[in-house]
Design an enzyme around this catalytic site. Sequence first.
Site, mmCIF file in Angstrom:
data_model
loop_
_atom_site.group_PDB
_atom_site.id
_atom_site.type_symbol
_atom_site.label_atom_id
_atom_site.label_comp_id
_atom_site.label_asym_id
_atom_site.label_seq_id
_atom_site.Cartn_x
_atom_site.Cartn_y
_atom_site.Cartn_z
ATOM 1 N N CYS A 415 -3.105 0.895 -2.694
ATOM 2 C CA CYS A 415 -2.333 0.690 -1.472
ATOM 3 C C CYS A 415 -1.233 -0.349 -1.703
ATOM 4 C CB CYS A 415 -3.242 0.248 -0.321
ATOM 5 S SG CYS A 415 -3.956 -1.400 -0.537
ATOM 6 N N HIS A 416 -0.375 -0.513 -0.709
ATOM 7 C CA HIS A 416 0.762 -1.433 -0.849
ATOM 8 C C HIS A 416 0.316 -2.850 -1.167
ATOM 9 C CE1 HIS A 416 3.961 -4.160 0.612
ATOM 10 N NE2 HIS A 416 4.761 -3.261 0.065
#
Length: 461
Positions: A415-416
């Site tokens: 994920c980011h």
Amino acid sequence: MPYILFPERLGKESIKDVGGKAANLAELVNAGFPVPEHFTVTVEAYNEFVRSNRLHEQFTEIISKIDFQNVESLKENCQKLRDLILNARMPSLIYEHIASAYKKLSMLPETREIPIEMLRAGRESVFVAVRSSAVVEDIAKASSAGQYESILNVKGVDQLIDAIKRVWASLYTDRATYYRYKNQQPIETAIGVIVQRMVQSEKSGVAFTVDPTSPVKGANRIMIEATWGLGETIVQGQVEPDMYFVDKTTGQILEKKVGHKILQTIRDQKTGETIKTNIPQELQDVQVLSDEEILTLAAYCKKIEEHYNFPQDIEWCAERGKIYIVQTRAVTTLQEHEEKVEERGAEQKERKVILQGFGASPGIARGVVKVIHDLNEMGKIEKGDILVTTMTSPDMVPAMEKSTAIVTDQGGATCHAAIVSRELGIPCIVGTRSATTTLHDGDKIIVDATHGAVYLDTGET
């Protein structure tokens, strides 16, 4: 240089012509990997758009007025830059080339969802994804994670032209402009745009050809994350994905962790729009990929790494039982953090764990909690604080750079929050499910991201 190029005429050396993402996709197509059909609107098309609308001088003037230390200055001037692009006219010749390529894409046998007679009559066209491919994007030392826009489920020439201009305009979002400034990249740059058949993914995800949380010790482990629907929920950290590990040498599955998956991104069959909806309850705790699919995908990943002779970060999807590769790029963080902090984890054994999650960027840090519920609260973050939030986004990068560690409710290893934390070299724990309710502003905590644990900091050493 043509305004439109199909992948057969491109390769990994074509970055300056079509951008990094498109060059890599073309390289995969020509090497025989399963990539959805697409064409690229070239960097030259963008440059001609800028020239014909006489935008360069206006860009230069506006950029010269940006105070990168002032949020309001950045926001106001970037909006002006985007408006220039969105309000400018698409040159007729470029319009015609895009329309012709789109018609050709719609006519390919693999892309047809509708009767060929209707396509020939010009009454229907295929759904496409319109994706950025910036010249400075997806290169080995800068992932530009999430900086530029991608638009899904676009249909019809007019929608496509509008989507291409939106991707061009995303060169000058606040976050992308600030990112280039921080990484000493040119502020005024160019971009290619990929127009790709929209794969209506039943399953999708991300794979790394090394364990991203331990890239040296995990160099022989392929890590795959998977969820239902389109992969945006994984990258945006909105779902707890399945995680599978495969031995790169033997091809054996080493480990499987089935996530609790609640949300999915799909195309609304009635409106054609991209929507988020709850995953049916009976599928929320079910393994997404079969063991056979895991091994098929892992074999593709190994071959892609061998082709580039470098570890790869790969996005994939599956439609009607077939796996497609939709992006590959070099892994940007290959340094090992565990060796520096592993022994220090023993200090925490006697402390009480108040929160547990997945250590997405290893390391240990202590500091004061600041809980961020929305972007308006980013001003609370001071240098050395621990940022606690549901999930980070590209707009949070300035606050992330000040933080000594990051803890999130949601997300997995790709994920980011995980990607940016590894690039910054700070500890990060994701997927705790309750960080924003368990922790409060002012709490003093220790984040042991090597072991995925959070402790209260009592001041003891």
